[in-house]
Scaffold this active site. Structure first.
Site, PDB file in Angstrom:
ATOM      1  N   SER A 135       0.928  -1.167  -0.109  1.00  0.00           N
ATOM      2  CA  SER A 135       0.044  -0.040  -0.029  1.00  0.00           C
ATOM      3  C   SER A 135       0.942   1.285   0.079  1.00  0.00           C
ATOM      4  O   SER A 135       1.918   1.290   0.846  1.00  0.00           O
ATOM      5  CB  SER A 135      -0.850  -0.016   1.279  1.00  0.00           C
ATOM      6  OG  SER A 135      -1.306   1.394   1.491  1.00  0.00           O
ATOM      7  N   HIS A 168      -1.319  -1.017  -4.356  1.00  0.00           N
ATOM      8  CA  HIS A 168      -2.416  -0.599  -3.713  1.00  0.00           C
ATOM      9  C   HIS A 168      -2.341   0.623  -3.355  1.00  0.00           C
ATOM     10  O   HIS A 168      -1.655   1.172  -2.597  1.00  0.00           O
ATOM     11  CB  HIS A 168      -2.488  -1.665  -2.502  1.00  0.00           C
ATOM     12  CG  HIS A 168      -3.862  -1.397  -1.855  1.00  0.00           C
ATOM     13  ND1 HIS A 168      -5.140  -2.182  -2.138  1.00  0.00           N
ATOM     14  CD2 HIS A 168      -4.219  -0.647  -0.787  1.00  0.00           C
ATOM     15  CE1 HIS A 168      -6.088  -1.478  -1.574  1.00  0.00           C
ATOM     16  NE2 HIS A 168      -5.668  -0.818  -0.499  1.00  0.00           N
ATOM     17  N   ASP A 222      -4.214   3.872  -2.135  1.00  0.00           N
ATOM     18  CA  ASP A 222      -5.316   4.222  -1.234  1.00  0.00           C
ATOM     19  C   ASP A 222      -5.670   5.660  -1.305  1.00  0.00           C
ATOM     20  O   ASP A 222      -4.865   6.819  -1.223  1.00  0.00           O
ATOM     21  CB  ASP A 222      -4.782   3.875   0.317  1.00  0.00           C
ATOM     22  CG  ASP A 222      -4.959   2.534   0.759  1.00  0.00           C
ATOM     23  OD1 ASP A 222      -5.675   1.902   0.599  1.00  0.00           O
ATOM     24  OD2 ASP A 222      -3.896   2.071   1.178  1.00  0.00           O
ATOM     25  N   MET A 242      -8.182   8.673   0.011  1.00  0.00           N
ATOM     26  CA  MET A 242      -8.922   9.032   1.336  1.00  0.00           C
ATOM     27  C   MET A 242      -9.314  10.377   0.938  1.00  0.00           C
ATOM     28  O   MET A 242      -8.523  11.156   0.508  1.00  0.00           O
ATOM     29  CB  MET A 242      -8.311   8.843   2.510  1.00  0.00           C
ATOM     30  CG  MET A 242      -7.769   7.407   2.750  1.00  0.00           C
ATOM     31  SD  MET A 242      -6.752   7.192   4.208  1.00  0.00           S
ATOM     32  CE  MET A 242      -6.318   5.533   4.214  1.00  0.00           C
ATOM     33  N   HIS A 290      -7.994   1.815  -4.445  1.00  0.00           N
ATOM     34  CA  HIS A 290      -9.005   1.781  -3.232  1.00  0.00           C
ATOM     35  C   HIS A 290      -9.743   2.728  -2.966  1.00  0.00           C
ATOM     36  O   HIS A 290      -8.968   3.852  -2.240  1.00  0.00           O
ATOM     37  CB  HIS A 290      -8.320   1.060  -2.071  1.00  0.00           C
ATOM     38  CG  HIS A 290      -9.120   0.907  -0.871  1.00  0.00           C
ATOM     39  ND1 HIS A 290      -8.555   0.395   0.419  1.00  0.00           N
ATOM     40  CD2 HIS A 290     -10.502   0.793  -0.615  1.00  0.00           C
ATOM     41  CE1 HIS A 290      -9.645   0.484   1.357  1.00  0.00           C
ATOM     42  NE2 HIS A 290     -10.704   0.669   0.764  1.00  0.00           N
ATOM     43  N   MET A 326     -11.697   5.275  -0.857  1.00  0.00           N
ATOM     44  CA  MET A 326     -12.316   5.695   0.357  1.00  0.00           C
ATOM     45  C   MET A 326     -12.950   7.147   0.193  1.00  0.00           C
ATOM     46  O   MET A 326     -12.557   8.001   0.880  1.00  0.00           O
ATOM     47  CB  MET A 326     -11.495   5.259   1.569  1.00  0.00           C
ATOM     48  CG  MET A 326     -11.012   3.894   1.840  1.00  0.00           C
ATOM     49  SD  MET A 326      -9.551   3.623   2.565  1.00  0.00           S
ATOM     50  CE  MET A 326      -8.521   3.868   1.313  1.00  0.00           C
ATOM     51  N   MET A 374     -11.998  -5.569   4.476  1.00  0.00           N
ATOM     52  CA  MET A 374     -11.102  -4.685   5.189  1.00  0.00           C
ATOM     53  C   MET A 374     -10.999  -5.348   6.752  1.00  0.00           C
ATOM     54  O   MET A 374     -11.615  -6.088   7.352  1.00  0.00           O
ATOM     55  CB  MET A 374     -11.817  -3.364   5.590  1.00  0.00           C
ATOM     56  CG  MET A 374     -11.711  -2.493   4.450  1.00  0.00           C
ATOM     57  SD  MET A 374     -10.267  -1.991   3.486  1.00  0.00           S
ATOM     58  CE  MET A 374      -9.440  -1.284   4.948  1.00  0.00           C
ATOM     59  N   ASP A 416      -6.989  -6.220   3.467  1.00  0.00           N
ATOM     60  CA  ASP A 416      -6.576  -4.948   3.714  1.00  0.00           C
ATOM     61  C   ASP A 416      -6.475  -4.541   5.048  1.00  0.00           C
ATOM     62  O   ASP A 416      -7.512  -4.302   5.730  1.00  0.00           O
ATOM     63  CB  ASP A 416      -7.152  -4.052   2.765  1.00  0.00           C
ATOM     64  CG  ASP A 416      -6.358  -2.609   2.868  1.00  0.00           C
ATOM     65  OD1 ASP A 416      -5.454  -2.666   3.332  1.00  0.00           O
ATOM     66  OD2 ASP A 416      -7.127  -1.689   2.183  1.00  0.00           O
ATOM     67  N   GLY A 428      -3.424  -4.513   8.667  1.00  0.00           N
ATOM     68  CA  GLY A 428      -2.551  -5.197   9.475  1.00  0.00           C
ATOM     69  C   GLY A 428      -2.043  -6.557   9.305  1.00  0.00           C
ATOM     70  O   GLY A 428      -1.733  -7.417  10.110  1.00  0.00           O
ATOM     71  N   SER A 448       2.405  -0.758   6.353  1.00  0.00           N
ATOM     72  CA  SER A 448       3.605  -0.762   7.264  1.00  0.00           C
ATOM     73  C   SER A 448       4.321  -2.005   7.370  1.00  0.00           C
ATOM     74  O   SER A 448       5.579  -1.924   7.427  1.00  0.00           O
ATOM     75  CB  SER A 448       2.912  -0.502   8.611  1.00  0.00           C
ATOM     76  OG  SER A 448       2.093  -1.173   9.070  1.00  0.00           O
TER      77      SER A 448
HETATM   78  C1  DX5 Z   1      -6.316   1.636   5.348  1.00  0.00           C
HETATM   79  C2  DX5 Z   1      -5.927   1.314   4.137  1.00  0.00           C
HETATM   80  C3  DX5 Z   1      -4.766   0.255   3.909  1.00  0.00           C
HETATM   81  C4  DX5 Z   1      -3.640   0.554   4.638  1.00  0.00           C
HETATM   82  C5  DX5 Z   1      -3.021  -0.618   5.408  1.00  0.00           C
HETATM   83  O1  DX5 Z   1      -7.450   2.291   5.418  1.00  0.00           O
HETATM   84  O2  DX5 Z   1      -7.137   1.032   3.180  1.00  0.00           O
HETATM   85  O3  DX5 Z   1      -4.517   0.045   2.770  1.00  0.00           O
HETATM   86  O4  DX5 Z   1      -2.430   1.230   4.227  1.00  0.00           O
HETATM   87  O5  DX5 Z   1      -1.980  -0.514   6.123  1.00  0.00           O
HETATM   88  P1  DX5 Z   1      -1.133  -1.550   7.152  1.00  0.00           P
HETATM   89  O6  DX5 Z   1      -0.864  -2.705   6.106  1.00  0.00           O
HETATM   90  O7  DX5 Z   1      -0.192  -0.816   7.763  1.00  0.00           O
HETATM   91  O8  DX5 Z   1      -2.323  -1.874   7.880  1.00  0.00           O
HETATM   92 ZN    ZN Z   2      -6.494   0.041   1.220  1.00  0.00          ZN
END
Ligand code: DX5
Ligand code: ZN
Length: 223
Positions: free
Chosen positions: A8, A33, A35, A37, A66, A68, A137, A175, A177, A198
């Site tokens: 990501s 990926h 993201d 937002m 993705h 959001m 998720m 997606d 953790g 991460s």
């Molecule tokens: C959260 C994102 C994820 C996020 C995952 O809203 O959609 O893609 O970056 O990050 P980690 O892998 O650190 O949980």
């Molecule tokens: Zn994501």
């Protein structure tokens, strides 16, 4: 089962995003990926189609956007134009889920539907045959670095059953953790595409991390 690792962008160094993506791809990433937002649907703000278009010429790897973002439809053409391969959205962010799926496909992209931890899978009813990807998720969307919510394993198992029943080649992505030490359990629950922010960008050696994830996946019995 083909497994895919999808770093990501959220945990990359945004000042050197192109280089970071080239580095993770060289390290073995299968999918990027991306993201998006909007500080409205989720309490954080990232990047939009301009940044997707800027990285597109640098990489050949599929870009999995993705969204959001609410409302979602009006931003879809810009991401298609920016070179997105897959566009996924949350059912809560669309007034007409079937129409949004069709709109993504009309723009030449694959379509995915995303399930928050508390969003039931019944949103797959009547649309599963039109989807290319289901994204479960395993954290509440908005931030990288959160802890995997274990209930997502039950949801993955249920989603895998539905996908198998459809007889179609639909990716089952997870997606939030995802780490080297839980990726095998998540694969056993049915996921085939693993977003990791991460867990990859937070390490010094991307190749070592992705290889460790693949080694963990290689031990999962094939079904
Ligand atoms: C959260 C994102 C994820 C996020 C995952 O809203 O959609 O893609 O970056 O990050 P980690 O892998 O650190 O949980
Ligand atoms: Zn994501």
């Amino acid at each position: 089962m083909t497994y895919r690792i999808a770093p990501s962008i959220l945990s990359a160094d945004f000042a050197r995003l192109g280089e970071e993506l080239q580095d993770v791809i060289a390290a073995g990433a299968d999918v990027v990926h991306f993201d998006v937002m909007d500080n409205h649907y989720v309490p954080n703000l990232t990047v939009g189609p301009l940044v997707c278009a800027a990285i597109r010429p640098l990489i050949k790897t599929p870009i999995d956007v993705h969204l959001m973002v609410k409302p979602v439809d009006r931003i879809i053409p810009a991401f298609a134009k920016a070179g997105a391969n897959i566009i996924s959205f949350h059912p809560e962010a669309s007034e007409h889920v079937d129409r949004t799926i069709a709109f993504i496909k009309e723009h030449g992209c694959k379509a995915g539907l995303v399930f928050n931890p508390a969003t039931p899978l019944h949103h797959l009813d009547h649309v599963l045959d039109k989807l290319d990807l289901v994204l479960i998720m395993s954290v509440n969307p908005g931030f990288a670095g959160q802890t995997f919510i274990s209930e997502a394993l039950n949801k993955l198992r249920a989603a895998r059953k539905r996908i198998a029943g459809s007889g179609r080649d639909i990716w089952l992505e997870v997606d939030g953790g995802v780490k080297t030490d839980n990726i095998a359990d998540i694969a056993r629950a049915g996921a085939d595409t693993f977003v990791a922010g991460s867990a990859i960008f937070g390490t010094a050696d991307y190749k070592a991390t992705i290889s460790a994830m693949r080694a963990a996946l290689a031990k999962v019995p094939k079904n």
